[in-house]
Scaffold this motif. Sequence first.
Motif, mmCIF file in Angstrom:
data_model
loop_
_atom_site.group_PDB
_atom_site.id
_atom_site.type_symbol
_atom_site.label_atom_id
_atom_site.label_comp_id
_atom_site.label_asym_id
_atom_site.label_seq_id
_atom_site.Cartn_x
_atom_site.Cartn_y
_atom_site.Cartn_z
ATOM 1 N N ARG A 33 -15.101 6.968 5.353
ATOM 2 C CA ARG A 33 -14.576 6.783 4.003
ATOM 3 C C ARG A 33 -15.652 7.054 2.954
ATOM 4 O O ARG A 33 -15.381 7.690 1.920
ATOM 5 N N ARG A 72 -12.437 0.693 13.132
ATOM 6 C CA ARG A 72 -13.008 0.041 11.962
ATOM 7 C C ARG A 72 -14.468 0.441 11.788
ATOM 8 O O ARG A 72 -14.937 0.670 10.672
ATOM 9 N N GLN A 95 -7.016 -2.757 12.013
ATOM 10 C CA GLN A 95 -7.605 -1.664 12.773
ATOM 11 C C GLN A 95 -8.231 -2.180 14.062
ATOM 12 O O GLN A 95 -8.722 -3.309 14.121
ATOM 13 N N VAL A 151 -3.783 3.951 -0.220
ATOM 14 C CA VAL A 151 -4.448 2.664 -0.008
ATOM 15 C C VAL A 151 -3.597 1.816 0.933
ATOM 16 O O VAL A 151 -2.375 1.959 0.986
ATOM 17 N N SER A 152 -4.278 0.974 1.700
ATOM 18 C CA SER A 152 -3.611 -0.044 2.505
ATOM 19 C C SER A 152 -4.209 -1.389 2.134
ATOM 20 O O SER A 152 -5.425 -1.586 2.245
ATOM 21 N N ARG A 153 -3.372 -2.309 1.671
ATOM 22 C CA ARG A 153 -3.888 -3.576 1.172
ATOM 23 C C ARG A 153 -4.227 -4.565 2.278
ATOM 24 O O ARG A 153 -4.683 -5.664 1.993
ATOM 25 N N THR A 154 -3.981 -4.179 3.530
ATOM 26 C CA THR A 154 -4.434 -5.026 4.634
ATOM 27 C C THR A 154 -5.839 -4.655 5.087
ATOM 28 O O THR A 154 -6.486 -5.423 5.797
ATOM 29 N N GLY A 155 -6.316 -3.474 4.696
ATOM 30 C CA GLY A 155 -7.677 -3.073 5.015
ATOM 31 C C GLY A 155 -7.935 -2.970 6.500
ATOM 32 O O GLY A 155 -7.070 -2.607 7.295
ATOM 33 N N GLY A 156 -9.172 -3.316 6.887
ATOM 34 C CA GLY A 156 -9.564 -3.186 8.282
ATOM 35 C C GLY A 156 -9.025 -4.261 9.190
ATOM 36 O O GLY A 156 -9.268 -4.218 10.403
ATOM 37 N N LYS A 157 -8.285 -5.241 8.650
ATOM 38 C CA LYS A 157 -7.742 -6.303 9.495
ATOM 39 C C LYS A 157 -6.770 -5.769 10.533
ATOM 40 O O LYS A 157 -6.553 -6.407 11.571
ATOM 41 N N SER A 160 -14.535 4.150 10.575
ATOM 42 C CA SER A 160 -13.870 4.454 9.311
ATOM 43 C C SER A 160 -14.754 4.166 8.107
ATOM 44 O O SER A 160 -14.587 4.792 7.055
ATOM 45 N N GLY A 200 0.833 -1.196 0.000
ATOM 46 C CA GLY A 200 0.000 0.000 0.000
ATOM 47 C C GLY A 200 0.863 1.239 0.000
ATOM 48 O O GLY A 200 2.093 1.159 0.148
#
Length: 514
Positions: free
Chosen positions: A384, A377, A372, A364-370, A380, A341
Amino acid sequence: MLRTLAGLTARATREAIEAIGDPLRAGEIGVVDHVGGGLARVHGLPGLMYEELVRFDGGLYGIAANLDPDNASVALLGDSAGLRAGSIAHRTGRIADTAVGEALLGRVVDALGRTLDGAGPLRKEGRSAIEIDAPPIMDRAPVNVPLRTGIKVVDALVPIGRGQRELILGDRQTGKTAIAVDTILNQRNQGVTCVYCAIGQRGTAVARVIQTLRDAGALAYTVVVVAAGEDAPGLQYLTPYAATTVAEHFMRQGRDTLVVYDDLTRHARAYRELSLLMRRPPGREAYPGDIFYLHARLLERATRLRDGAGGGSLSALPIIETQAQDLSAYIPTNLISITDGQIYLSPTLFNRGMLPAVDVGRSVSRTGGKTQLPALRDVSGPLRLAYAQFEELESFARFATRLDDETRRTIERGRRVREALRQGEAQPLAPAEQVAVLHAATQGLFDALDVEAVTSAASRVSASVRETCGELAARIDAGERPSESDWQALLDAARGAVRNFAEAGGEPWKPSSS
């Protein structure tokens, strides 16, 4: 007569050998043929290994960077003023290594572990090879533990996990280093050991960062590895690998670590300079063909280990500089494809005073909400969505003469949400404070305020939540998901803080109906 003379000669030879003291040892020496541009071409040394340290007369070291049948190209790791054609080079038998261990915490060193802070030699140090293979895939664990930066826009919209590689890029003077340094400052009492790696930076810029870390008490858990802009290109090339080795030593002990590479653009330029001097074929933008592998093998060492392999983690925040907002240049596209990301800093936002100048649409963060916390979460998602709708409508509103009431309300709220994301440098916020501010923004508590007053009101909200909801804030910081009553308590505290702020400023406050 001859027998007597031979006996005397043999005895004199034995006495001379004994007088030397140290036994004679066989070794390889080479002769310098040419010196220039931070590179020395050495003739001889037939057993020289790739990346072996070479010692020259006068104490100068170099690293074998290219091996040919009849000579070797040695990248110098220091000032070559005293080196000239005809100088002697000695093999050391050591692959390039650096100092590792607890003694480095709070110190400033170079790629070989030599101290640069004037505080004397390291108390006790170990040594580890600079080039180490990345951990195998079966030793890795999923990235699901948050790395808290303390920055609202990052933790809410571009979350980073421990073991992740998150690129920070943007034009010069847009605040890239500030985000990385703020992340280091926020690791205090978080159990994360940090390494700040400066590559090709001005001495004054590095000194400023070190002073910031010292003033905030962050130098106690940070190692600073430096190759200044005036240093040899060989030392600049080696420095990020050495910094990673320092962090890996702590990771292998089961600790969480963070490495900031500031910046890899200069690292790539130093490697390009060395490659051109060694007459390797140039490719796109005159970079050598293995420039992608240069950074891939570096950043692949960032990971989170499973418990059976030690359980530590190494998070990487590489920084690169773009030219005229060109994200499609060679080095930026390479790093974007390698990392998990990116955080893009917009010069347009920076010039408008929106700090940190994170362009949410391009980040972007490719780990997403995992990675947070549950509360972040939850908040957000609506944030967003609201921000994306606002950016789209704002761009269209520039060409529209008449806007309906719903569109106008969306744009006005979006402007206040953007103001709520504004944050000063070296002012990290705890997760509960971030949740309270962002929840208040998405619920419209700032809609009745002027846009310019939102930042100050947000500061009042974060302070109020910490004072009036201390137990709830502690549970949110610990990773507990808030209940409906908890969300209402946060909203009530934020509403009271905004009301008091508006009344203190002489402005009547009317809460939004939405």
